[in-house]
Design a protein around this motif. Structure first.
Motif, PDB file in Angstrom:
ATOM      1  N   SER A 129      -0.586  16.179  -0.804  1.00 43.85           N
ATOM      2  CA  SER A 129      -0.927  15.437   0.410  1.00 43.85           C
ATOM      3  C   SER A 129      -2.426  15.432   0.661  1.00 43.85           C
ATOM      4  CB  SER A 129      -0.182  16.004   1.615  1.00 43.85           C
ATOM      5  OG  SER A 129      -0.672  17.281   1.910  1.00 43.85           O
ATOM      6  N   ASN A 130      -3.165  16.221  -0.103  1.00 43.20           N
ATOM      7  CA  ASN A 130      -4.614  16.219   0.061  1.00 43.20           C
ATOM      8  C   ASN A 130      -5.324  15.214  -0.833  1.00 43.20           C
ATOM      9  OD1 ASN A 130      -5.849  17.826   2.041  1.00 43.20           O
ATOM     10  ND2 ASN A 130      -4.937  19.619   1.078  1.00 43.20           N
ATOM     11  N   GLU A 131      -4.527  14.397  -1.557  1.00 45.76           N
ATOM     12  CA  GLU A 131      -5.144  13.497  -2.524  1.00 45.76           C
ATOM     13  C   GLU A 131      -6.005  12.419  -1.887  1.00 45.76           C
ATOM     14  OE1 GLU A 131      -3.845  11.307  -6.131  1.00 45.76           O
ATOM     15  OE2 GLU A 131      -2.120  12.621  -5.919  1.00 45.76           O
ATOM     16  N   SER A 132      -5.563  11.852  -0.788  1.00 39.89           N
ATOM     17  CA  SER A 132      -6.353  10.767  -0.208  1.00 39.89           C
ATOM     18  C   SER A 132      -7.076  11.251   1.040  1.00 39.89           C
ATOM     19  CB  SER A 132      -5.457   9.575   0.127  1.00 39.89           C
ATOM     20  OG  SER A 132      -4.778   9.797   1.340  1.00 39.89           O
ATOM     21  N   VAL A 133      -8.226  10.663   1.304  1.00 44.39           N
ATOM     22  CA  VAL A 133      -8.986  11.059   2.497  1.00 44.39           C
ATOM     23  C   VAL A 133      -8.211  10.726   3.762  1.00 44.39           C
ATOM     24  CG1 VAL A 133     -11.259  10.937   1.417  1.00 44.39           C
ATOM     25  CG2 VAL A 133     -10.315   8.891   2.496  1.00 44.39           C
ATOM     26  N   THR A 134      -7.413   9.653   3.702  1.00 48.95           N
ATOM     27  CA  THR A 134      -6.644   9.259   4.881  1.00 48.95           C
ATOM     28  C   THR A 134      -5.652  10.356   5.260  1.00 48.95           C
ATOM     29  OG1 THR A 134      -6.825   6.973   4.132  1.00 48.95           O
ATOM     30  CG2 THR A 134      -5.230   7.420   5.865  1.00 48.95           C
ATOM     31  N   SER A 135      -4.935  10.909   4.290  1.00 48.67           N
ATOM     32  CA  SER A 135      -3.948  11.915   4.678  1.00 48.67           C
ATOM     33  C   SER A 135      -4.615  13.247   5.011  1.00 48.67           C
ATOM     34  CB  SER A 135      -2.847  12.067   3.634  1.00 48.67           C
ATOM     35  OG  SER A 135      -3.368  12.382   2.395  1.00 48.67           O
ATOM     36  N   GLN A 136      -5.747  13.541   4.398  1.00 46.73           N
ATOM     37  CA  GLN A 136      -6.466  14.762   4.810  1.00 46.73           C
ATOM     38  C   GLN A 136      -6.880  14.671   6.271  1.00 46.73           C
ATOM     39  OE1 GLN A 136      -9.412  16.733   2.381  1.00 46.73           O
ATOM     40  NE2 GLN A 136      -8.961  15.375   0.675  1.00 46.73           N
ATOM     41  N   ALA A 137      -7.424  13.510   6.641  1.00 48.69           N
ATOM     42  CA  ALA A 137      -7.878  13.336   8.024  1.00 48.69           C
ATOM     43  C   ALA A 137      -6.695  13.372   8.974  1.00 48.69           C
ATOM     44  CB  ALA A 137      -8.636  12.015   8.164  1.00 48.69           C
ATOM     45  N   ARG A 138      -5.604  12.784   8.534  1.00 48.49           N
ATOM     46  CA  ARG A 138      -4.420  12.750   9.376  1.00 48.49           C
ATOM     47  C   ARG A 138      -3.951  14.164   9.714  1.00 48.49           C
ATOM     48  NH1 ARG A 138       1.046   9.348   8.916  1.00 48.49           N
ATOM     49  NH2 ARG A 138       2.149  10.517  10.499  1.00 48.49           N
ATOM     50  N   TRP A 139      -3.902  15.041   8.706  1.00 48.69           N
ATOM     51  CA  TRP A 139      -3.331  16.361   8.960  1.00 48.69           C
ATOM     52  C   TRP A 139      -4.283  17.298   9.664  1.00 48.69           C
ATOM     53  CZ3 TRP A 139       1.363  16.175   9.825  1.00 48.69           C
ATOM     54  CH2 TRP A 139       2.090  15.121   9.240  1.00 48.69           C
TER      55      TRP A 139
END
Lengths: 433, 427
Positions: free
Chosen positions: A365-375
């Motif tokens: 889930s850390n692959e994309s910047v979008t999901s990192q920011a989301r979490w």
């Protein structure tokens, strides 16, 4: 594994919290604004107001008239969206790194300047009602809404985020605007940026766009506490289709409670460790529920579901019943698994597997910047970034005795809400050339 | 996006194995993960009508136990390291999806090879999978969106055309499928010829190719033939079909026409025209009128599906039953406007910028990169395809948009599928 490495926290004078992380693997930046408002902050008569306000945030301000946001972001090759949940409302844009100021510009503007034009409110009313209709077309939604309403009586988690139809029909422009003015403020928000930027430049840019917005007094938080459940509750829905669905729900601890992570492990042992978001893999087919309900052929799909919330919410079991099998058979199979959890200690192998799966899910889930920011944003709003950072360490510390204790505490028959969806009518067809 | 970061010949290693299987590897060391996307040239098009659903059933059965692994052991082995393998059938191809931490890439390849080459098709699993598919079909029959889409396909494509049918089959055909049908379908059609595996992630190309050679080297099979399709004739009159679903709250409405193949000259112009019509921003021009101005629908969009075969070009929305007619009228008016008025340059540029601009986001994850490379291989677009992609998008002119709108869409002759309750107003 430390998840917060390289994340920096700042706070502007007006109270806006910033969580920033440089990631230079691709020339993109994801920028998010999280507001601490959702269906949790709603009262009868205006259920669904938080979600509708989120929609109105795309309907224009003086500087950015209705219809310009999507055009601006799409033109720059960005993706954007917004989401309303029980505890939060969030907006994001992921853009090529050199276009990110557009996101800061729009988000700072619509934090205070959205118009809520009465004509736009009127046209959005039917869009929102259509959204609710889309959900109502799905039997699993009808069932889970009914079960949720029954399982939670007093707390605003009682109603779905979309709100009741009658409230959607009668809410006024001023109801919406007041809600917006009350909760959309820098001191009730968290800004998150992850991507290809330099820390100092990003802080300065956020300060430039958001710094001038004034802090404002926030309304008191709801203090409604859900009363303890004193007996089993049941509902049977009848409707179209040929497929039977079964739900079980139990009141469950919130994210910050000590019992939260043992419940996460319990969920993982029952139906596999879930992703915190973004890219994920299915992990439930070697878990207990799949083996006893799906592999045995009595259900075609079955699992459990548990999420992090601010206040106590629910732990769900759900199944799509296999043809020719009665709902009761599937319910009984769930109870056998629940009783096993309550009566026997889980094995070390199962605990180890859930931990490994959780680690893998975090990495995916850390692959994309979008999901990192989301979490990052999600954790800050639901608990704290420290909660997020220590998540896997604390998960590793959960013992078999902890899991048994929470199973015995929360998964009791007299604290269960059971729902069946039973089909009864078929459709007709018409053709003309 | 900086041109240097687009996947291309420079950093995709392509290796053809002796048995015909093509390997494509792109290293990405940003995170310790690996993704595998593969395709085998067998799909529902290879079924006979009587066995509709057999390709989908076979694809699922591959994952249900092999010579050396029971279904339970396969799940346990994958899930204990947080890895996954999924197999799914399409019309022309069967897709393989794998994901793991990069330290487990050998395990992932070995298990994929096991699944593809040595499926055991255990009878008890056959029964379970069949029940699951039958149940999915029943759920579709109670789903307005699924019913409208399935109905549209049967109206648009002739009986027997692969695009006319439900990939899952129908309750009648699926019910009579036997384990032997699956074993035969597999033996006849699953071959490394025409198949490929794309491996993207934190791996070394040389090492991972050697591993794949070990795992798949013994796979043997003949050349695949792709069947000829019945000729497509454009409709001469309007065809409508309504599925009445009395208990539903809203209706799904879909207008459709025959579109293009992926390799047709017109594909890029159709792609751009479709973006403008029903994708850009919140659903393009359709979103702008149906949702933003009229408030008729929560979702409204257009889609121009294009594969080896001609796909449907459609416009769809979910609306209150009493608004079906008005929505259809508005959609047709937008089609007419696209045909009659040249698109303003600025509006066209918006859609072009959107298509080219979102490419870096698609390529942000290993999944995204693997999908793009898999597509390039499947359609023989060439590994340098992305380097000229932006130029091709920007070459589309207002005249091109108008031309393809006139050629493929028609506001007077169309197919209309609706599914939902009967309107409270007169209908």
């Amino acid at each position: 594994m430390k998840l917060l490495r390289d994340v920096q926290r700042f706070q502007l004078d007006n109270g806006l919290t910033l969580l920033l992380k440089e990631v230079h693997s691709a020339p993109v930046i994801s920028f998010w604004i999280w507001y601490r408002v959702g269906s949790r902050n709603e009262v009868p008569g205006i259920t669904g107001v938080s979600h509708w306000v989120e929609h109105m945030q795309f309907k224009g301000s003086k500087r950015f008239p209705a219809g310009t946001y999507d055009r601006l972001f799409s033109h720059e090759g960005g993706v954007f969206n917004a989401m309303t949940w029980m505890d939060y409302t969030a907006f994001f844009e992921t853009l090529p790194a050199d276009k990110i100021l557009l996101s800061l510009d729009v988000e700072s503007d619509r934090m205070v300047n959205s118009l809520f034009d009465p004509e736009e409110v009127a046209s959005e009313r039917s869009v929102i009602i259509s959204e609710r209709s889309m959900y109502e077309n799905q039997p699993p939604f009808l069932l889970s809404e009914e079960v949720q309403n029954l399982a939670i009586k007093a707390h605003p988690y009682h109603h779905e985020v979309i709100g009741w139809l009658s409230d959607l029909q009668t809410m006024t422009r001023d109801d919406l605007y007041n809600h917006y003015r009350r909760y959309y403020a820098p001191n009730n928000a968290v800004a998150v940026a992850v991507g290809d930027f330099q820390m100092g430049e990003m802080v300065a840019a956020i300060e430039r766009y958001f710094g001038p917005l004034p802090a404002q007094p926030l309304p008191p938080q709801s203090v409604v506490q859900e009363p303890p459940q004193r007996g089993e509750r049941r509902v049977t829905l009848r409707g179209a289709g040929q497929v039977v669905y079964v739900n079980l729900a139990f009141q469950a601890p919130p994210a910050k409670a000590e019992d939260y992570l043992p419940m996460v492990v319990l969920d993982g042992i029952l139906s596999g460790a879930k992703s915190v978001g973004g890219q994920s893999v299915a992990t439930g087919r070697s878990a207990r529920i799949y083996r006893s309900l799906v592999s045995s052929g009595i259900a075609v799909e079955a699992g459990s579901w548990f999420t992090a919330t601010l206040d106590p919410f629910l732990f769900f079991f759900s199944a799509t019943v296999a043809p020719e099998h009665p709902a009761e058979e599937v319910e009984n199979a769930f109870w056998r698994e629940i009783d096993r959890m309550r009566n026997e200690l889980v094995s070390l192998e199962e605990l180890t597997k859930v931990l490994k799966q959780s680690k893998a899910q975090f990495i995916y889930s850390n692959e994309s910047v979008t999901s990192q920011a989301r979490w990052l944003g999600f954790s800050e709003v639901i608990a704290s970034t420290e909660w997020f950072d220590s998540y896997l360490d604390r998960l590793a510390a959960v013992t078999a005795a902890d899991v048994q204790r929470v199973a015995q505490t929360y998964l009791q028959r007299e604290k269960c809400t059971v729902g069946y969806y039973l089909p009864e009518r078929a459709q007709q067809e018409e053709t003309d050339a | 996006m900086r041109e240097s970061s687009l996947p291309s010949n420079r950093d995709i290693v392509r290796h053809e194995m002796d048995n015909g299987l093509v390997l494509l590897v792109r290293e990405n060391h940003a995170a310790p993960t690996v993704v595998i996307e593969g395709a085998i040239a067998v799909g529902s098009v290879h079924e006979i009508m009587r066995n509709a659903g057999l390709a989908a059933l076979t694809a699922q059965m591959l994952r249900r136990g092999t010579k050396n692994y029971t279904f339970e052991k396969l799940n346990e082995t994958l899930e204990e390291v947080g890895a996954s393998i999924e197999v799914s059938a399409g019309r022309r191809g069967t897709s393989l999806h794998g994901m793991a931490l990069s330290e487990d890439v050998r395990l992932l390849l070995d298990l994929l090879a096991e699944v593809v080459q040595h499926p055991a098709f255990p009878p008890e699993q056959f029964h379970i999978v069949k029940q699951q598919i039958l149940s999915q079909l029943r759920e579709q029959m109670n789903d307005t969106r699924a019913m409208a889409l399935l109905t549209l396909r049967t109206l648009l494509f002739p009986f027997g055309h692969p695009n006319a049918r439900n990939i899952l089959g129908d309750p009648k055909t699926v019910s009579q499928l036997r384990p032997l049908d699956v074993a035969q379908f597999y033996a006849l059609n699953f071959t490394p010829h025409g198949a490929h595996l794309v491996i993207v992630g934190d791996v070394k190309a040389g090492e991972v190719i050697a591993m794949a050679e070990d795992a798949f080297g013994s796979w043997r099979g003949g050349e695949m033939t792709q069947p000829e399709m019945p000729e497509l004739l454009r409709a001469k009159e309007i065809h409508r079909h309504r599925v009445v679903m009395p208990d539903k709250t809203q209706s799904d409405v879909i207008l459709g026409w025959l579109g293009v193949r992926r390799l047709d000259q017109d594909w890029m112009a159709v792609n751009v025209a479709n973006t403008l019509l029903g994708r850009f921003g919140m659903g393009g021009r359709l979103g702008n009128t149906v949702r933003e101005k009229k408030g008729l629908a929560y979702y409204v969009y257009s889609s121009a599906e294009a594969g080896i075969d001609v796909g449907p070009w459609l416009a769809a929305a979910g609306v209150a039953p009493q608004n079906v007619r008005q929505t259809v009228k508005i959609m047709l008016a937008e089609i007419k406007r696209l045909q009659e008025e040249p698109v303003p340059g600025e509006e066209l540029a918006d859609s072009q910028a959107y298509i080219t601009g979102t490419l870096p986001l698609q390529l942000e994850t290993n999944h995204g990169v693997a999908n793009v490379i898999s597509n390039m291989e499947w359609y023989k677009l060439g590994l340098d395809y992305l380097l000229s992609y932006s130029d091709e998008v920007w070459q589309v002119t207002p005249a091109d948009v108008q031309r393809v709108a006139r050629k493929y869409l028609d506001p007077d002759v169309y197919v209309l599928a609706t599914a939902g309750p009967v309107s409270r107003a007169r209908r």
